[in-house]
Design an enzyme around this catalytic site. Structure first.
Site, PDB file in Angstrom:
ATOM      1  N   ASN A   1       1.041  -1.763 -15.007  1.00 45.16           N
ATOM      2  CA  ASN A   1       1.312  -0.358 -14.744  1.00 45.16           C
ATOM      3  C   ASN A   1       2.505   0.034 -15.600  1.00 45.16           C
ATOM      4  OD1 ASN A   1       1.024   2.105 -13.597  1.00 45.16           O
ATOM      5  ND2 ASN A   1       1.837   1.545 -11.597  1.00 45.16           N
TER       6      ASN A   1
ATOM      7  N   SER B   1       6.336 -14.993  -4.155  1.00 49.68           N
ATOM      8  CA  SER B   1       6.093 -15.066  -5.607  1.00 49.68           C
ATOM      9  C   SER B   1       7.358 -15.522  -6.326  1.00 49.68           C
ATOM     10  CB  SER B   1       5.659 -13.702  -6.138  1.00 49.68           C
ATOM     11  OG  SER B   1       6.752 -12.820  -6.137  1.00 49.68           O
TER      12      SER B   1
ATOM     13  N   GLU C   1      13.443 -11.268  -7.414  1.00 49.88           N
ATOM     14  CA  GLU C   1      12.883 -12.619  -7.532  1.00 49.88           C
ATOM     15  C   GLU C   1      13.206 -13.327  -6.218  1.00 49.88           C
ATOM     16  OE1 GLU C   1      11.098 -14.932  -9.276  1.00 49.88           O
ATOM     17  OE2 GLU C   1      11.823 -16.360  -7.801  1.00 49.88           O
TER      18      GLU C   1
ATOM     19  N   CYS D   1      16.847  -6.664  -9.892  1.00 49.45           N
ATOM     20  CA  CYS D   1      16.424  -8.029 -10.196  1.00 49.45           C
ATOM     21  C   CYS D   1      17.153  -8.496 -11.447  1.00 49.45           C
ATOM     22  CB  CYS D   1      14.906  -8.090 -10.426  1.00 49.45           C
ATOM     23  SG  CYS D   1      14.306  -9.769 -10.759  1.00 49.45           S
TER      24      CYS D   1
ATOM     25  N   CYS E   1       4.016  -5.203   1.091  1.00 52.66           N
ATOM     26  CA  CYS E   1       4.691  -5.747  -0.081  1.00 52.66           C
ATOM     27  C   CYS E   1       6.176  -5.420   0.073  1.00 52.66           C
ATOM     28  CB  CYS E   1       4.110  -5.105  -1.335  1.00 52.66           C
ATOM     29  SG  CYS E   1       4.956  -5.601  -2.855  1.00 52.66           S
TER      30      CYS E   1
ATOM     31  N   GLU F   1      12.317  -0.744  -2.345  1.00 49.07           N
ATOM     32  CA  GLU F   1      11.005  -0.180  -2.039  1.00 49.07           C
ATOM     33  C   GLU F   1      10.181  -1.157  -1.220  1.00 49.07           C
ATOM     34  OE1 GLU F   1      10.552   1.536  -6.583  1.00 49.07           O
ATOM     35  OE2 GLU F   1       9.015   0.252  -5.734  1.00 49.07           O
TER      36      GLU F   1
ATOM     37  N   LEU G   1       3.000 -15.968 -14.205  1.00 48.66           N
ATOM     38  CA  LEU G   1       2.986 -16.729 -15.462  1.00 48.66           C
ATOM     39  C   LEU G   1       3.018 -15.790 -16.669  1.00 48.66           C
ATOM     40  CD1 LEU G   1       2.932 -19.782 -16.017  1.00 48.66           C
ATOM     41  CD2 LEU G   1       0.512 -19.551 -16.559  1.00 48.66           C
TER      42      LEU G   1
ATOM     43  N   CYS H   1      12.690  -9.269 -17.019  1.00 48.63           N
ATOM     44  CA  CYS H   1      11.385  -9.221 -17.698  1.00 48.63           C
ATOM     45  C   CYS H   1      11.282  -7.858 -18.395  1.00 48.63           C
ATOM     46  CB  CYS H   1      10.246  -9.397 -16.685  1.00 48.63           C
ATOM     47  SG  CYS H   1      10.408 -10.913 -15.732  1.00 48.63           S
TER      48      CYS H   1
ATOM     49  N   CYS I   1       6.446  -1.939  -9.972  1.00 46.98           N
ATOM     50  CA  CYS I   1       7.569  -2.328  -9.140  1.00 46.98           C
ATOM     51  C   CYS I   1       8.858  -1.750  -9.696  1.00 46.98           C
ATOM     52  CB  CYS I   1       7.651  -3.835  -8.959  1.00 46.98           C
ATOM     53  SG  CYS I   1       8.402  -4.747 -10.278  1.00 46.98           S
TER      54      CYS I   1
ATOM     55  N   CYS J   1       9.196  -4.652 -17.086  1.00 45.35           N
ATOM     56  CA  CYS J   1       9.297  -4.307 -15.660  1.00 45.35           C
ATOM     57  C   CYS J   1      10.453  -3.336 -15.432  1.00 45.35           C
ATOM     58  CB  CYS J   1       9.509  -5.596 -14.874  1.00 45.35           C
ATOM     59  SG  CYS J   1      10.124  -5.365 -13.212  1.00 45.35           S
TER      60      CYS J   1
HETATM   61  S1  SF4 Z   1       8.731  -8.734 -13.065  1.00 49.98           S
HETATM   62 FE1  SF4 Z   1       9.603  -9.483 -11.105  1.00 49.98          FE
HETATM   63  S2  SF4 Z   1      10.997 -11.145 -11.738  1.00 49.98           S
HETATM   64 FE2  SF4 Z   1      10.591  -9.938 -13.597  1.00 49.98          FE
HETATM   65  S3  SF4 Z   1      12.262  -8.444 -13.674  1.00 49.98           S
HETATM   66 FE3  SF4 Z   1      10.553  -7.469 -12.567  1.00 49.98          FE
HETATM   67  S4  SF4 Z   1      10.982  -7.830 -10.384  1.00 49.98           S
HETATM   68 FE4  SF4 Z   1      12.233  -9.286 -11.585  1.00 49.98          FE
END
Ligand code: SF4
Length: 385
Positions: free
Chosen positions: A330, A231, A198, A142, A135, A122, A255, A146, A373, A149
């Site tokens: 979000n 980032s 990342e 990824c 962006c 995206e 962070l 996390c 994201c 996400c």
């Molecule tokens: S927040 Fe960023 S680094 Fe963490 S899993 Fe999602 S895309 Fe990857």
């Protein structure tokens, strides 16, 4: 005709052949090599390998990066033979727009792209008064996992090539130049690597992409290096490498928690590099580049939004050149993680400000269009199954 093999091109585009490259190890096919993978000397070598005058590569580059066209029919200063040979070898189609969604009266446009191998990524174009920010994604998926996400839940598909990253910006720049974005013709002024992935886990291709975005035409798009933000969740050795690149891009550190106990859960890579190590790397980055660091903090209801965590964050950051971006999370559909209440967010912000830490609550553009994201790409992948 064989496509050129660029000298010393590392990463996904390293094994260049016509069409999708095949890895010798029998793994995933790599994206075909594109003009935007190569620097100016590499492009000239590529033109020579194709039996063309090296300066023809500069002409092609001016069309692509300056006039933002990859249509050979518009390249009338190139002889027909050179045009066909160069565009055929160096301008393969890397990304196909699968879906486009807009909101904010057409000033936010999110695009779901399908890559040559069916991977989804995206990009988002956001128009603000006086600037346009793109962006971009640096990976398909990824691997950082996390838990809050959408992208992290799907895992890593693969790294993007430099050209696949740059193509996202060129598409936005082209749409703006042609007046296709609400608000009239314009230019991309800022780039943030905050889409899928990342960035520092795809280091060499991200650096190559930053150079293509920021080198002046015909080398690249000519966007100011100071307007690029990279980032990271805190890959400490890669932050050190970035500091030594001589590229004064802004560093944003995601962070999300001031204490290791919570950050170990929210950002699993923290189990390897702790908060103190990540921030030490960030302060070293400031010392090397003179750029203030952005601290990204997604506010998650009753997880990391307590007043004592605001105080702990302030203690870590006061006396350092950092700016905190608070991001109302979000929520991913079906997830237990959700945004903090507005009153809680306001108090968190006020506590940081009271301690002298510069802080803003980030405008969450694109929320109505699966804005978190990875949500659009996750939907695209599911639809393709
Ligand atoms: S927040 Fe960023 S680094 Fe963490 S899993 Fe999602 S895309 Fe990857």
């Amino acid at each position: 005709m064989p496509a050129p093999r660029p000298p010393a091109l590392a990463g996904p585009a390293a094994t260049a052949v016509a069409g999708p490259g095949r890895r010798r190890d029998g793994g995933r096919p790599r994206p075909p090599v594109h003009l935007a993978d190569l620097d100016v000397p590499e492009r000239r070598s590529a033109a020579a390998e194709l039996g063309q005058q090296p300066f023809r590569a500069d002409q092609l580059s001016r069309h692509y990066f300056g006039r933002l066209t990859d249509d050979p029919g518009e390249m009338t200063d190139l002889p027909a033979g050179a045009r066909a040979a160069l565009s055929g070898a160096l301008l393969p189609r890397l990304l196909t727009a699968e879906r486009e969604l807009s909101c904010d009266q057409g000033q936010t446009v999110k695009t779901l792209w399908r890559a040559f191998d069916g991977a989804y990524i995206e990009s988002v174009l956001m128009r603000y008064p006086g600037r346009v920010t793109m962006c971009v994604s640096s990976q398909a998926g990824c691997g950082m996992a996390c838990p809050f996400c959408a992208t992290g839940q799907a895992g890593l598909t693969r790294n993007l090539s430099a050209a696949e990253i740059v193509t996202q910006v060129v598409a936005g720049a082209r749409a703006l130049a042609r007046g296709e974005v609400a608000g009239g013709p314009g230019r991309v002024s800022n780039i943030v690597f905050m889409g899928m992935g990342e960035p520092l886990a795809n280091y060499s291709q991200v650096i190559r992409a930053v150079r293509r975005m920021t080198d002046p035409v015909p080398g690249g798009l000519g966007i100011s290096r100071r307007s690029v933000t990279v980032s990271t969740v805190g890959l400490v050795p890669a932050i050190g490498r970035l500091a030594a690149e001589g590229l004064p891009v802004r560093l944003a550190v995601s962070l999300h928690a001031p204490d290791d106990r919570l950050r170990d859960e929210l950002v699993p890579v923290n189990q390897r590099w702790k908060v103190a190590e990540v921030l030490d790397a960030a302060w070293a980055y400031v010392a090397a580049t003179g750029r203030r660091v952005s601290i990204e903090y997604a506010l998650i209801r009753e997880v990391n939004d307590q007043p004592w965590r605001a105080e702990a964050l302030a203690r870590l950051l006061s006396d350092h050149p950092a700016h905190v971006n608070l991001i109302p999370l979000n929520p991913t559909p079906g997830s237990r993680w959700t945004a903090s209440d507005p009153g809680v967010m306001a108090e968190f912000e006020a506590r940081l400000a009271a301690r002298g830490v510069p802080v803003t609550v980030r405008d969450t553009r694109g929320r109505q269009i699966d804005g978190a994201c990875g949500q659009l790409a996750a939907a695209g992948t599911a639809a393709a199954r």
